[in-house]
Design an enzyme around this catalytic site. Structure first.
Site, PDB file in Angstrom:
ATOM      1  CB  CYS A   1      -6.792   4.977 -22.555  1.00  0.00           C
ATOM      2  SG  CYS A   1      -6.946   3.497 -21.539  1.00  0.00           S
TER       3      CYS A   1
ATOM      4  NE  ARG B   1      -5.788  11.133 -21.886  1.00  0.00           N
ATOM      5  CZ  ARG B   1      -6.746  11.730 -21.185  1.00  0.00           C
ATOM      6  NH1 ARG B   1      -6.597  12.980 -20.807  1.00  0.00           N
ATOM      7  NH2 ARG B   1      -7.827  11.074 -20.857  1.00  0.00           N
TER       8      ARG B   1
ATOM      9  CD1 TRP C   1      -1.473   3.119 -17.055  1.00  0.00           C
ATOM     10  CD2 TRP C   1      -3.487   3.407 -16.126  1.00  0.00           C
ATOM     11  NE1 TRP C   1      -1.332   3.007 -15.695  1.00  0.00           N
ATOM     12  CE2 TRP C   1      -2.554   3.166 -15.096  1.00  0.00           C
ATOM     13  CE3 TRP C   1      -4.817   3.607 -15.763  1.00  0.00           C
ATOM     14  CZ2 TRP C   1      -2.895   3.135 -13.757  1.00  0.00           C
ATOM     15  CZ3 TRP C   1      -5.155   3.574 -14.425  1.00  0.00           C
ATOM     16  CH2 TRP C   1      -4.196   3.350 -13.429  1.00  0.00           C
TER      17      TRP C   1
ATOM     18  CG  ASN D   1     -10.021   7.053 -20.790  1.00  0.00           C
ATOM     19  OD1 ASN D   1      -9.421   6.303 -20.029  1.00  0.00           O
ATOM     20  ND2 ASN D   1     -10.226   8.335 -20.507  1.00  0.00           N
ATOM     21  N   GLY D   2     -11.716   4.319 -19.776  1.00  0.00           N
ATOM     22  CA  GLY D   2     -12.642   4.214 -18.639  1.00  0.00           C
ATOM     23  C   GLY D   2     -12.970   2.758 -18.344  1.00  0.00           C
TER      24      GLY D   2
ATOM     25  CD  GLU E   1       5.191  15.615  -4.529  1.00  0.00           C
ATOM     26  OE1 GLU E   1       4.271  14.880  -4.133  1.00  0.00           O
ATOM     27  OE2 GLU E   1       5.442  15.786  -5.734  1.00  0.00           O
TER      28      GLU E   1
ATOM     29  CE  LYS F   1       6.787  13.571  -8.084  1.00  0.00           C
ATOM     30  NZ  LYS F   1       5.553  13.895  -7.683  1.00  0.00           N
TER      31      LYS F   1
ATOM     32  CD  GLU G   1       4.755   9.883  -8.826  1.00  0.00           C
ATOM     33  OE1 GLU G   1       3.548   9.857  -9.081  1.00  0.00           O
ATOM     34  OE2 GLU G   1       5.371  10.957  -8.675  1.00  0.00           O
TER      35      GLU G   1
ATOM     36  CG  HIS H   1       8.885   6.088  18.361  1.00  0.00           C
ATOM     37  ND1 HIS H   1       9.130   5.808  19.688  1.00  0.00           N
ATOM     38  CD2 HIS H   1       8.836   7.441  18.265  1.00  0.00           C
ATOM     39  CE1 HIS H   1       9.192   6.944  20.374  1.00  0.00           C
ATOM     40  NE2 HIS H   1       9.029   7.948  19.531  1.00  0.00           N
TER      41      HIS H   1
ATOM     42  CE  LYS I   1       0.532  15.357 -15.209  1.00  0.00           C
ATOM     43  NZ  LYS I   1       1.596  15.503 -14.209  1.00  0.00           N
TER      44      LYS I   1
HETATM   45  C1  G6P Z   1      -1.863  10.015 -10.643  1.00  0.00           C
HETATM   46  C2  G6P Z   1      -0.482  10.535 -11.007  1.00  0.00           C
HETATM   47  C3  G6P Z   1       0.110  11.289  -9.824  1.00  0.00           C
HETATM   48  C4  G6P Z   1      -0.842  12.404  -9.386  1.00  0.00           C
HETATM   49  C5  G6P Z   1      -2.209  11.820  -9.019  1.00  0.00           C
HETATM   50  C6  G6P Z   1      -3.239  12.889  -8.721  1.00  0.00           C
HETATM   51  O1  G6P Z   1      -1.755   8.999  -9.713  1.00  0.00           O
HETATM   52  O2  G6P Z   1       0.367   9.466 -11.408  1.00  0.00           O
HETATM   53  O3  G6P Z   1       1.351  11.853 -10.221  1.00  0.00           O
HETATM   54  O4  G6P Z   1      -0.302  13.076  -8.285  1.00  0.00           O
HETATM   55  O5  G6P Z   1      -2.698  11.073 -10.131  1.00  0.00           O
HETATM   56  O6  G6P Z   1      -3.526  13.630  -9.877  1.00  0.00           O
HETATM   57  P1  G6P Z   1      -4.368  14.962  -9.868  1.00  0.00           P
HETATM   58  O7  G6P Z   1      -4.497  15.328 -11.319  1.00  0.00           O
HETATM   59  O8  G6P Z   1      -5.698  14.644  -9.231  1.00  0.00           O
HETATM   60  O9  G6P Z   1      -3.606  15.958  -9.072  1.00  0.00           O
END
Ligand code: G6P
Length: 583
Positions: free
Chosen positions: A2, A27, A74, A100-101, A460, A464, A467, A483, A578
């Site tokens: 958050c 965030r 969040w 937050n937490g 990756e 993407k 997400e 397979h 994030k």
């Molecule tokens: C979250 C984000 C991802 C990111 C991951 C790791 O899950 O939504 O996009 O790759 O955290 O984040 P970091 O800051 O540890 O690279």
């Protein structure tokens, strides 16, 4: 995670709070709320939604007062509802908090507070903080004493900020970030500097367990025993001004587009890169960890270390490290990769490694992050603030750092100009990628194939797409298709093949033929077109490192443009944050 913001000074607090929340919305963005001290009473307005919408709908700007706290959420404990939105006010109305937490022992604290007559309106763990603070307020030692006794009772990872109806403000942290901004007779508390960087560029990074109190006497920071601590002011880097998205429609597009320029600063500290390369060479065992995108970089690192330095490393998803804790070998090295340096899973993995006698080396973007502070050596990727929730430029910068490390160990030397050109060339596919995105608007499944290190890139790519577009996307090594997954293919399926020149090129074309024989649509990412592709996205010819670094770029664009076609917000995908600072 958050975002938390607090302000006490001479300005209209709510404006400062809304602005800070807007800048930190990446965030967490389930709900928004503010509380200000308006006259002698704490006023709260909060609701589910985005900052600008909630602000307009609830007339947040009407709130008076020159001190207050704000929050975007969040959701973890308790659904994203209006009632669960922060701030939470204590039963007696004397305290409002933003948090937050996680508070691990909130259930028992809640039962105990209820038996003392305190009431609760939400399902959150956070609300116990407000009532605990109120229950401790009459100890005769003011706000500071109340906060110290409260944190002695709660367990978990947290940052919280509170305003009290005597006009004071307090904040504290345990394994979550908290930064104080110092202006001219005014103070800010925030989860990150984006919350106040427009107003103040002198900051204090608060130590774990310290308590910040801001009242008529100004700012005081105290340790867990209530003793005043001396603190250092740090100047916030000018680069933070770049959080604004200028003329770009979204931060994500801005961040994809600026990749040719930002990679130049990745691992700029050559001595740090050499020191890390030496440690990896001399280590018994190398564990590479990360989450999400950073795990994909970890997997790429494993390939690079093996191929160029004959170093056998294990790439492990950070959240899996607790499972392997007993088998970690003393004397090894953990290479922890994290953009934020704040992901709880990565911090926990690093903690487990240190306890097992393993040195932690990190590759981070945020030099003052918890991970950076707790590491023996740190390499910075220096890509500037990444605001789009899905990682883009940080991934490319991580790859550049990894190539630099293996360059010290006998791998190919990299030329940053060549890499920049390859990325710029890949960005030119934008208009063609937009057309493909139109076709992907209604598809349900996308598969991404890659071999060797390009499988890490395929992972990756799939991440993407998931997400940003919410399309089911799955990566696999090219040879695995036959397979099992082949059973899934039909004319509605799209398969992206990452197909660099080299030894695997013909095998990948053979994969493409098998896929097309089942009626599925093949998108080839290649330096040259082939009859085996239905669509071809060109990558300019370049050296091996530059090619590997650039080949994710068209898929970043594809995910971005497909998100627009599907009417989803690419900067803030649903349910994500994030960096995830809870386990
Ligand atoms: C979250 C984000 C991802 C990111 C991951 C790791 O899950 O939504 O996009 O790759 O955290 O984040 P970091 O800051 O540890 O690279």
């Amino acid at each position: 995670m958050c975002s938390i913001i607090g302000y006490r000074g001479g300005r209209k607090a709510v404006r400062v709070l809304i602005n800070g929340l807007r800048n930190m919305e990446y965030r967490g963005y389930d709900s928004v709320g503010v509380a200000t001290m308006d006259g002698a009473k704490i006023q709260v307005r909060k609701r589910v939604g985005r900052v600008d919408d909630v602000s307009k709908a609830m007339g947040l700007d009407e709130l008076g007062g020159t001190s207050g706290v704000g929050h975007t959420r969040w959701a973890t404990q308790g659904a994203p509802t209006d009632r669960n939105a922060h701030p939470h006010v204590s039963s007696g109305g004397r305290v409002a908090i933003v948090h937050n937490g996680t508070i691990e022992n909130f259930a028992e604290l809640r039962t105990s507070l209820e038996s003392q007559g305190f009431s609760f309106k939400s399902e959150t763990d956070s609300e116990v903080i407000a009532n605990l603070l109120e229950s401790e307020l009459d100890g005769g030692d003011g706000v500071r004493g109340a906060v110290l006794r409260t944190i002695a009772k709660i367990r978990g990872h947290y940052t919280f900020a509170a305003i009290f109806n005597d006009g004071s403000m307090a904040a504290t942290r345990r394994r979550e970030s908290l930064i104080v901004g110092v202006g001219d007779g005014e103070y800010y508390v925030s989860s990150d500097v984006h919350g106040f960087v427009e107003y103040a560029n002198d900051v204090i990074y608060v130590n774990d367990g310290d308590v910040v109190v801001i009242d008529d006497d100004g700012l005081g920071i105290y340790d867990g025993d209530g003793r005043r601590v001396t603190t250092e002011l740090t100047k916030v880097s000018r680069e933070l001004a770049t959080i604004y998205k200028e003329d770009y429609a979204h931060h994500t597009l801005k961040e994809i587009s600026e990749q040719p320029d930002v990679i130049g600063a990745a691992g700029a500290d050559e001595s740090a890169v050499s020191a890390v390369a030496r440690s990896l060479r001399d280590a018994g065992t190398v564990y590479i960890v990360g989450s999400g995108t950073s795990y994909n970089a970890a997997l790429a690192a494993k390939h690079l270390l093996l191929e160029y330095a004959s170093i056998r490393a294990e790439a492990i998803v950070a959240s899996e490290i607790p499972v392997h804790a007993r088998s970690l070998e003393r004397g090894g090295i953990m290479l922890a990769i994290s953009q934020s340096g704040e992901s709880a899973d990565v911090l926990e993995a690093a903690g487990i490694a240190r306890n097992a006698g393993i040195d932690v080396i990190s590759i981070v973007n945020h030099p003052n992050s918890a991970l950076a502070r707790e590491s023996t050596d740190v390499i910075r990727i220096n890509c500037g603030p990444e605001i789009g929730v899905a990682a883009t430029k940080s991934f490319l910068s991580q790859l550049v750092v990894l190539y630099k490390i293996v360059g010290e160990l006998g791998g190919p030397g990299i030329d940053q100009e060549v890499i920049s050109q390859a990325i710029s060339g890949a960005l030119e596919s934008g208009p063609h990628v937009k057309e493909i995105a139109r076709r992907l608007r209604d598809v349900n499944d996308v598969y991404v194939l890659g071999r060797g290190i390009h499988y890490a890139i395929a992972l990756e790519a799939a991440l993407k797409l998931k997400e940003l577009t919410y399309i089911h996307a799955e990566a696999m090594p090219g040879g695995e298709l036959k397979h099992g997954p082949l059973a899934l293919l039909d004319e509605d399926t799209n398969v992206i093949i990452i197909n660099p020149p080299g030894t695997t090129h013909d095998d990948a074309l053979a994969d493409a033929a098998k896929i097309r024989a089942r009626g599925a649509h093949v998108i080839g990412i290649d330096t040259a077109d082939s009859d085996a592709y239905d669509d071809w996205i060109p990558i300019p010819e370049s050296d091996e490192a530059a090619h590997t670094i650039a080949e994710i770029v068209p898929i970043q664009l594809l995910a971005y443009y497909t998100a627009l076609e599907r009417d989803t917000n690419p900067d803030r995908p649903r349910n994500l944050a994030k960096s995830v600072t809870v386990r």
